[in-house]
Design an enzyme around this catalytic site. Structure first.
Site, PDB file in Angstrom:
ATOM      1  N   SER A 150       0.856  -1.191   0.000  1.00  0.00           N
ATOM      2  CA  SER A 150       0.000   0.000   0.000  1.00  0.00           C
ATOM      3  C   SER A 150       0.890   1.237   0.000  1.00  0.00           C
ATOM      4  O   SER A 150       2.089   1.147   0.300  1.00  0.00           O
ATOM      5  CB  SER A 150      -0.842  -0.006   1.279  1.00  0.00           C
ATOM      6  OG  SER A 150      -1.496   1.231   1.456  1.00  0.00           O
ATOM      7  N   TYR A 163      -2.141  -0.648  10.294  1.00  0.00           N
ATOM      8  CA  TYR A 163      -2.145  -1.075   8.881  1.00  0.00           C
ATOM      9  C   TYR A 163      -0.718  -1.018   8.320  1.00  0.00           C
ATOM     10  O   TYR A 163      -0.268  -1.944   7.632  1.00  0.00           O
ATOM     11  CB  TYR A 163      -3.084  -0.146   8.117  1.00  0.00           C
ATOM     12  CG  TYR A 163      -3.331  -0.487   6.656  1.00  0.00           C
ATOM     13  CD1 TYR A 163      -4.056  -1.613   6.288  1.00  0.00           C
ATOM     14  CD2 TYR A 163      -2.869   0.357   5.642  1.00  0.00           C
ATOM     15  CE1 TYR A 163      -4.304  -1.904   4.951  1.00  0.00           C
ATOM     16  CE2 TYR A 163      -3.116   0.079   4.307  1.00  0.00           C
ATOM     17  CZ  TYR A 163      -3.838  -1.050   3.965  1.00  0.00           C
ATOM     18  OH  TYR A 163      -4.078  -1.326   2.635  1.00  0.00           O
TER      19      TYR A 163
HETATM   20  P1  NAD Z   1     -11.536  -5.527  -1.205  1.00  0.00           P
HETATM   21  O1  NAD Z   1     -12.140  -5.500   0.149  1.00  0.00           O
HETATM   22  O2  NAD Z   1     -12.365  -5.127  -2.369  1.00  0.00           O
HETATM   23  O3  NAD Z   1     -10.917  -6.980  -1.499  1.00  0.00           O
HETATM   24  C1  NAD Z   1     -10.152  -7.657  -0.547  1.00  0.00           C
HETATM   25  C2  NAD Z   1     -10.517  -9.131  -0.628  1.00  0.00           C
HETATM   26  O4  NAD Z   1      -9.707  -9.830   0.344  1.00  0.00           O
HETATM   27  C3  NAD Z   1     -11.985  -9.406  -0.263  1.00  0.00           C
HETATM   28  O5  NAD Z   1     -12.617 -10.155  -1.280  1.00  0.00           O
HETATM   29  C4  NAD Z   1     -11.902 -10.160   1.054  1.00  0.00           C
HETATM   30  O6  NAD Z   1     -12.922 -11.142   1.209  1.00  0.00           O
HETATM   31  C5  NAD Z   1     -10.536 -10.802   0.959  1.00  0.00           C
HETATM   32  N1  NAD Z   1     -10.038 -11.142   2.277  1.00  0.00           N
HETATM   33  C6  NAD Z   1     -10.099 -10.370   3.408  1.00  0.00           C
HETATM   34  N2  NAD Z   1      -9.600 -11.045   4.452  1.00  0.00           N
HETATM   35  C7  NAD Z   1      -9.213 -12.262   3.980  1.00  0.00           C
HETATM   36  C8  NAD Z   1      -8.650 -13.391   4.578  1.00  0.00           C
HETATM   37  N3  NAD Z   1      -8.384 -13.421   5.892  1.00  0.00           N
HETATM   38  N4  NAD Z   1      -8.392 -14.473   3.812  1.00  0.00           N
HETATM   39  C9  NAD Z   1      -8.671 -14.462   2.475  1.00  0.00           C
HETATM   40  N5  NAD Z   1      -9.228 -13.409   1.852  1.00  0.00           N
HETATM   41  C10 NAD Z   1      -9.493 -12.316   2.588  1.00  0.00           C
HETATM   42  O7  NAD Z   1     -10.234  -4.619  -1.092  1.00  0.00           O
HETATM   43  P2  NAD Z   1      -9.195  -4.088  -2.188  1.00  0.00           P
HETATM   44  O8  NAD Z   1      -9.221  -2.625  -2.108  1.00  0.00           O
HETATM   45  O9  NAD Z   1      -9.380  -4.764  -3.482  1.00  0.00           O
HETATM   46  O10 NAD Z   1      -7.844  -4.559  -1.493  1.00  0.00           O
HETATM   47  C11 NAD Z   1      -6.945  -5.465  -2.089  1.00  0.00           C
HETATM   48  C12 NAD Z   1      -5.561  -5.197  -1.515  1.00  0.00           C
HETATM   49  O11 NAD Z   1      -5.138  -3.886  -1.876  1.00  0.00           O
HETATM   50  C13 NAD Z   1      -5.486  -5.269   0.004  1.00  0.00           C
HETATM   51  O12 NAD Z   1      -4.297  -5.941   0.382  1.00  0.00           O
HETATM   52  C14 NAD Z   1      -5.421  -3.811   0.425  1.00  0.00           C
HETATM   53  O13 NAD Z   1      -4.755  -3.637   1.648  1.00  0.00           O
HETATM   54  C15 NAD Z   1      -4.652  -3.213  -0.730  1.00  0.00           C
HETATM   55  N6  NAD Z   1      -4.836  -1.767  -0.903  1.00  0.00           N
HETATM   56  C16 NAD Z   1      -6.068  -1.255  -1.257  1.00  0.00           C
HETATM   57  C17 NAD Z   1      -6.198   0.140  -1.392  1.00  0.00           C
HETATM   58  C18 NAD Z   1      -7.514   0.787  -1.768  1.00  0.00           C
HETATM   59  O14 NAD Z   1      -7.600   2.034  -1.791  1.00  0.00           O
HETATM   60  N7  NAD Z   1      -8.567   0.033  -2.092  1.00  0.00           N
HETATM   61  C19 NAD Z   1      -5.108   0.969  -1.196  1.00  0.00           C
HETATM   62  C20 NAD Z   1      -3.883   0.414  -0.834  1.00  0.00           C
HETATM   63  C21 NAD Z   1      -3.765  -0.960  -0.704  1.00  0.00           C
END
Ligand code: NAD
Length: 295
Positions: A150, A163
């Site tokens: 991130s 985080y």
């Molecule tokens: P999202 O919530 O849309 O998708 C995350 C997925 O991970 C979900 O489908 C959830 O069910 C799954 N998940 C959660 N806990 C889990 C577990 N214990 N075991 C297996 N699966 C699990 O979120 P996203 O925004 O697509 O996030 C994806 C990645 O990107 C994450 O690692 C997040 O930290 C990172 N990220 C997102 C953003 C943002 O702005 N959306 C920014 C920086 C980093």
């Protein structure tokens, strides 16, 4: 052409994506399938995971294993890895996308917030690496490991201590493996998204803050209007993996902040000071909690 300049072609590769049921994981799965890879999908939530597998197939993509698992559960991940390797052979690409988010001041974060960040966002990818990297190394075919960290794995975002503990940790693992795995021709990419408009931004917990108030919803709306779409993030990720890049950004703001941090540390410190002050002023609930910390 030297090996590090060669494009990594995803066609015909076996690719595991965690967190594939939603957001970036779903978009990456659909994007990688378009390049002709065979997808293996996992997520905590079975029903939406199966829906994404159906979407990939409907778009003409190939899907092998689809199984729900909790990445923080080492036994479940090792079993998934063993079954996946037995049925489909070693993976060519492993993408650690699954993650959760909880923010808050030190005063308001509870132990379970710190614990769950580390369990899911750091130990989750470590379990996946334990399960899938040894067969990849033994196969000797090279490949790619993609870890989604991130912006909070690079810079000091307000209220992100828990985080960031997990995302900086994942960055450390990736920085070492980048050099360790080079001799096996396994490239490592560290994805550092800024804002991406996914359900994660809807479900984020901020300890001490009511995220249902109109003021918070307005702030969230502002964040989402600056965020890239999951499809744009997936495009940046696939481009980075194909080029064998270690640092993969999904938005220019984070790329520039990272540059500022490295080239002009006093400028970075000033930018973060202003950012933290503005964030705390925008959410008086958090500011009150912060004042309570120093009182
Ligand atoms: P999202 O919530 O849309 O998708 C995350 C997925 O991970 C979900 O489908 C959830 O069910 C799954 N998940 C959660 N806990 C889990 C577990 N214990 N075991 C297996 N699966 C699990 O979120 P996203 O925004 O697509 O996030 C994806 C990645 O990107 C994450 O690692 C997040 O930290 C990172 N990220 C997102 C953003 C943002 O702005 N959306 C920014 C920086 C980093």
């Amino acid at each position: 052409m030297p090996p590090w300049r060669r494009t990594f072609d995803l066609a015909g590769r076996d690719v595991l994506v965690t967190g594939a049921a939603s957001g970036i994981g779903r978009a990456v799965a659909l994007r990688v399938a378009r390049d002709g890879a065979r997808l293996h999908l996992t997520d905590l939530r079975e029903e939406p995971l199966r829906a994404v597998a159906a979407e990939v197939r409907a778009a003409g993509g190939e899907v092998g294993l689809v199984r729900a698992a909790d990445v923080s559960d080492r036994t479940a991940v090792l079993a998934l890895g063993a079954d996946l390797t037995a049925a489909h052979g070693p993976m060519d690409v492993v993408m650690n996308v699954a993650g959760i988010s909880a923010w808050g001041t030190v005063r308001s974060l509870e132990h379970h917030h710190w614990r769950s960040m580390v369990d899911v966002n750091l130990m989750g990818p470590i379990h996946v690496i334990e399960a899938l990297l040894p067969p990849m190394v033994d196969a000797g075919r090279g490949g790619a490991l993609v870890n989604v960290s991130s912006a909070a794995g690079i810079i000091a975002m307000p209220w992100h201590a828990a985080y960031s503990a997990s995302k900086f940790g994942l960055r450390g693992v990736s920085e070492v493996l980048r050099f360790d795995l080079a001799k096996h021709r396994i490239r490592v990419s560290l994805v550092c998204p800024g804002g991406v408009a996914t359900p994660l931004t809807e479900t984020v917990q901020i300890a001490g803050v009511d995220t249902t108030t109109p003021r918070f919803r307005r702030l969230l709306g502002r964040f989402r209007s600056h965020a890239v779409t999951p499809e744009q993030a997936a495009e940046s990720i696939v481009a980075g993996v194909r080029k064998g890049r270690f640092w993969v950004y999904t938005s220019t703001d984070i790329r520039l902040l990272h540059l500022l941090q490295r080239l002009f540390p006093p400028g970075y410190r000033l930018a973060m000071t202003v950012f933290h002050r503005a964030a705390n002023a925008a959410l008086p609930e958090v500011e009150r909690a912060r004042r309570a910390e120093v009182a």
